[in-house]
Design a protein around this motif. Structure first.
Motif, PDB file in Angstrom:
ATOM      1  N   ALA A 255       0.749  -1.237  -0.098  1.00  0.00           N
ATOM      2  CA  ALA A 255      -0.162   0.107   0.047  1.00  0.00           C
ATOM      3  C   ALA A 255       0.853   1.360  -0.011  1.00  0.00           C
ATOM      4  O   ALA A 255       0.572   2.127  -0.583  1.00  0.00           O
TER       5      ALA A 255
ATOM      6  N   ARG B 108       7.171  -9.795   6.174  1.00  0.00           N
ATOM      7  CA  ARG B 108       6.790  -9.608   7.511  1.00  0.00           C
ATOM      8  C   ARG B 108       7.767 -10.519   8.340  1.00  0.00           C
ATOM      9  O   ARG B 108       7.612 -11.830   8.114  1.00  0.00           O
TER      10      ARG B 108
ATOM     11  N   GLU C  56       7.269 -12.667  10.714  1.00  0.00           N
ATOM     12  CA  GLU C  56       6.447 -13.242  11.630  1.00  0.00           C
ATOM     13  C   GLU C  56       7.196 -14.084  12.588  1.00  0.00           C
ATOM     14  O   GLU C  56       8.335 -14.638  12.505  1.00  0.00           O
TER      15      GLU C  56
ATOM     16  N   TYR D  86       0.424 -20.680   5.249  1.00  0.00           N
ATOM     17  CA  TYR D  86      -0.665 -19.573   5.662  1.00  0.00           C
ATOM     18  C   TYR D  86       0.002 -18.431   6.111  1.00  0.00           C
ATOM     19  O   TYR D  86      -0.286 -17.462   5.680  1.00  0.00           O
ATOM     20  N   ARG D  87       1.081 -18.446   7.147  1.00  0.00           N
ATOM     21  CA  ARG D  87       1.851 -17.415   7.471  1.00  0.00           C
ATOM     22  C   ARG D  87       3.178 -17.228   7.042  1.00  0.00           C
ATOM     23  O   ARG D  87       3.993 -17.943   7.548  1.00  0.00           O
ATOM     24  N   LEU D  88       3.362 -16.391   6.041  1.00  0.00           N
ATOM     25  CA  LEU D  88       4.509 -16.289   5.411  1.00  0.00           C
ATOM     26  C   LEU D  88       5.311 -15.095   5.962  1.00  0.00           C
ATOM     27  O   LEU D  88       4.620 -14.359   6.458  1.00  0.00           O
TER      28      LEU D  88
ATOM     29  N   LEU E 130       5.645 -12.628   1.375  1.00  0.00           N
ATOM     30  CA  LEU E 130       4.561 -12.719   0.823  1.00  0.00           C
ATOM     31  C   LEU E 130       3.979 -12.161  -0.433  1.00  0.00           C
ATOM     32  O   LEU E 130       4.760 -11.128  -0.687  1.00  0.00           O
TER      33      LEU E 130
ATOM     34  N   GLU F 128      -3.361  -5.299  -3.856  1.00  0.00           N
ATOM     35  CA  GLU F 128      -4.020  -4.067  -3.313  1.00  0.00           C
ATOM     36  C   GLU F 128      -4.284  -3.167  -4.049  1.00  0.00           C
ATOM     37  O   GLU F 128      -3.644  -2.693  -5.050  1.00  0.00           O
TER      38      GLU F 128
ATOM     39  N   TYR G 119      -4.522   1.387  11.373  1.00  0.00           N
ATOM     40  CA  TYR G 119      -5.297   2.515  10.625  1.00  0.00           C
ATOM     41  C   TYR G 119      -6.486   2.281  10.100  1.00  0.00           C
ATOM     42  O   TYR G 119      -6.946   3.346   9.249  1.00  0.00           O
TER      43      TYR G 119
ATOM     44  N   GLU H 184      -8.816 -15.740   6.857  1.00  0.00           N
ATOM     45  CA  GLU H 184      -8.604 -14.525   6.214  1.00  0.00           C
ATOM     46  C   GLU H 184      -8.028 -14.617   5.042  1.00  0.00           C
ATOM     47  O   GLU H 184      -6.765 -14.806   4.896  1.00  0.00           O
TER      48      GLU H 184
ATOM     49  N   GLY I 273      -8.533 -11.735   2.843  1.00  0.00           N
ATOM     50  CA  GLY I 273      -8.212 -10.318   2.275  1.00  0.00           C
ATOM     51  C   GLY I 273      -8.868  -9.517   3.297  1.00  0.00           C
ATOM     52  O   GLY I 273      -9.809  -9.868   4.243  1.00  0.00           O
ATOM     53  N   GLY I 274      -9.185  -8.277   2.993  1.00  0.00           N
ATOM     54  CA  GLY I 274     -10.116  -7.429   3.750  1.00  0.00           C
ATOM     55  C   GLY I 274     -10.344  -6.053   3.122  1.00  0.00           C
ATOM     56  O   GLY I 274      -9.565  -5.609   2.020  1.00  0.00           O
TER      57      GLY I 274
ATOM     58  N   HIS J  46     -10.676  -2.162   3.791  1.00  0.00           N
ATOM     59  CA  HIS J  46     -10.085  -1.167   4.968  1.00  0.00           C
ATOM     60  C   HIS J  46     -10.482   0.200   4.707  1.00  0.00           C
ATOM     61  O   HIS J  46     -10.023   0.845   3.419  1.00  0.00           O
TER      62      HIS J  46
ATOM     63  N   ARG K 257      -9.465   3.167   5.313  1.00  0.00           N
ATOM     64  CA  ARG K 257      -8.146   3.917   6.135  1.00  0.00           C
ATOM     65  C   ARG K 257      -8.238   5.130   6.363  1.00  0.00           C
ATOM     66  O   ARG K 257      -7.242   5.837   6.873  1.00  0.00           O
TER      67      ARG K 257
ATOM     68  N   ARG L  94      -2.693 -16.690   0.081  1.00  0.00           N
ATOM     69  CA  ARG L  94      -3.697 -17.435   0.842  1.00  0.00           C
ATOM     70  C   ARG L  94      -4.893 -17.575  -0.269  1.00  0.00           C
ATOM     71  O   ARG L  94      -5.351 -18.839  -0.208  1.00  0.00           O
TER      72      ARG L  94
END
Ligand code: GAP
Length: 477
Positions: free
Chosen positions: A161, A191, A193, A201-203, A206, A210, A296, A315, A317-318, A320, A322, A360
């Motif tokens: 973003a 990230r 993590e 799933y949690r990379l 990634l 967006e 945010y 999850e 996506g999302g 948002h 902002r 994902r």
């Protein structure tokens, strides 16, 4: 689950990066089939979301960005996860995950609250039973040294973003000073993590798709195409619905959300149900509570899909809202005005962000497609997602069959991603392509040499029909 993951590995859809050195948790590579599948998902996303408005554009921005960017965005201060470590073996762990694994709610707890819940539940190190430290915060961004000089620190972007925000003023002018303006970025994010134990799933590295939509905040209650969606029934799981555990279907109007927001919920649902062909029963929007929302966001609903191999709704996506959080932050730190002037009205635009994790989504597509029948394993991908659209087989390598099949393959290749497979019995070749989800197989045999017909075989029904070579394209659209 194991068989499914094995297939993904065995057929080289994805595999751990640096495997020969033991791999590092949270890093995966995409092989040939995975790359094709991922690219198809990305192209469907592009076509659908870029098509929503003629003032939406795709851009590409840098992965490494100056530290001021993340000071302004709030990531240096707020992009933290709670961290605890074992005082005996030194393992670093997520205290909230340790609690959630025991069914204890941990979302939104402060650090002292996390510590007291850990103590109450008498949780020790899952690896060596050692005592755990107190919880502290850990910033999840990867920092990098830029150039040879000391002191110049940048960060690998934790979300795509920011690339759109920092160049907003330039791009607003380039795109002829109009709002809404949509800027999409598909690319890598990073990230650090703490303990990415959930496989794919949690990379830590990634891919995200967006879309940042900049708009006049006074128009959030309107959308020019509202009439086309206002009666669309959305599958919603609001904070209130979560009290009784039931997903509710609500029209866009009934959600009570601002039109500009609800319109994009409807479009996201359309993308999942109509383009990606996710069954309605496997899709929902989940509203996040104030404690769960990203720092945010003012309004935040996640896109969730039921992924059996990951244990249920997850999850992907999302959406948002902002607000002006990011542009105002960049204005304050860079001292560059982020205001626009539209017909004499000056304001800092607000941002609605449509954010999706590509990896994902990729995994969810694999999971939903996976089917085991008595005699075969079959990936029932929609045609538009399948790595190969068509596979072409010569029955034998001799008597001109190979050359004839090769000609057909070359013709089809100009329009579709195709495979040419000459090895093993025809039955084995069908099975191989069922397993990677090729929707159509074409076999060239001796009859082809006489009457120019081939056998066209459909993956899902296994039906076989005889068609003229030049009719294949009509049958596979
Ligand atoms: N720009 C907003 C943003 O990054 P996010 O909810 O943190 O929001 C967006 O991330 C999406 O990226 C998530 O919905 C998820 O699909 C994906 N994502 C986030 N963290 C991830 C991780 N560690 N591994 C894989 N995908 C991840």
């Amino acid at each position: 689950v194991k068989e499914f993951s094995d297939l993904a590995l065995r057929r080289g859809f994805i595999y751990p990066s640096c495997e020969i050195y033991g791999g590092v948790a949270g890093f995966y590579d995409y092989g040939p089939l995975g790359t094709l599948l991922k690219r198809n998902w990305e192209n469907l996303w592009r076509t659908f979301f870029m098509g929503l408005d003629s003032n939406f554009f795709e851009i590409q921005t840098c992965d490494i960005m100056a530290s001021s960017v993340f000071e302004a965005s709030g990531h240096i201060k707020n992009f933290n996860d709670p961290l605890i470590n074992c005082l005996k073996c030194g393992k670093r762990l997520r205290p909230d995950h340790l609690l959630e694994e025991r069914g204890i709610q941990a979302e939104g707890l402060t650090l002292p609250e996390l510590d007291s819940r850990i103590a109450e539940a008498k949780i020790d190190c899952p690896y060596c039973k050692g005592t755990l430290s107190q919880t502290r915060l850990f910033n999840m961004m990867f920092d990098v040294k830029i150039g040879a000089s000391e002191g110049e620190i940048g960060y690998l972007r934790p979300e795509t973003a920011q690339g759109a925000y920092v160049s907003f003023k330039r791009l607003f002018e380039v795109c002829r000073n109009q709002l809404p303006l949509g800027l999409a970025i598909l690319g890598r994010a990073y990230r650090n993590e703490i303990s990415p134990r959930q496989g794919f799933y949690r990379l830590r590295e990634l891919n995200q798709a967006e879309l940042q939509i900049f708009f006049d905040p006074e128009t959030v209650g309107h959308h020019k195409d509202w009439d086309s969606v206002k009666d669309t029934r959305l599958k919603t799981f609001s904070v209130k619905d979560r009290e009784h555990g039931e997903v509710e279907e609500r029209t866009c109007e009934e959600t009570g959300l601002p039109q500009f927001y609800a319109y994009h919920l409807a479009k996201i649902q359309e993308f999942y149900l109509d383009v990606l062909r996710v069954p309605k029963s496997h899709f929902r929007f989940r509203e996040l509570s104030d404690e769960e929302k990203a720092f945010y966001n003012k309004v935040h609903w996640d896109v969730e899909v039921c992924v059996d191999s990951l244990g249920g709704f997850k999850e992907l996506g999302g959406l948002h809202y902002r607000t002006d959080h990011d542009l105002k932050g960049h204005q304050a730190v860079s001292k560059e005005s982020m205001e626009v002037n539209i017909e004499g009205k000056k304001f800092v635009p607000h941002v609605l962000e449509l954010s999706f994790g590509i990896d994902r989504n990729f995994w969810a597509m694999m999971d939903l497609a996976y089917d085991v029948e008595k005699e075969r394993t079959v990936m029932r991908f929609p045609d538009s997602i399948a790595p190969y659209r068509i596979a072409v087989f010569p029955l034998m390598k001799k008597d001109g069959l190979y050359e004839k099949a090769w000609d057909i393959y070359q013709q089809l290749r100009s329009k579709y991603v195709c495979d040419f497979d000459e090895k093993g019995s025809i039955g084995k070749r069908y099975r191989r392509h069922d397993e990677i989800g090729t929707p159509y197989c074409v076999t060239v045999d001796y009859q082809t040499l006489n009457d120019d017909t081939v056998t066209l075989r459909f993956r899902d029904s296994m039906e076989q029909v005889r068609v003229k070579g030049n009719e294949i394209q009509e049958r596979v659209v």
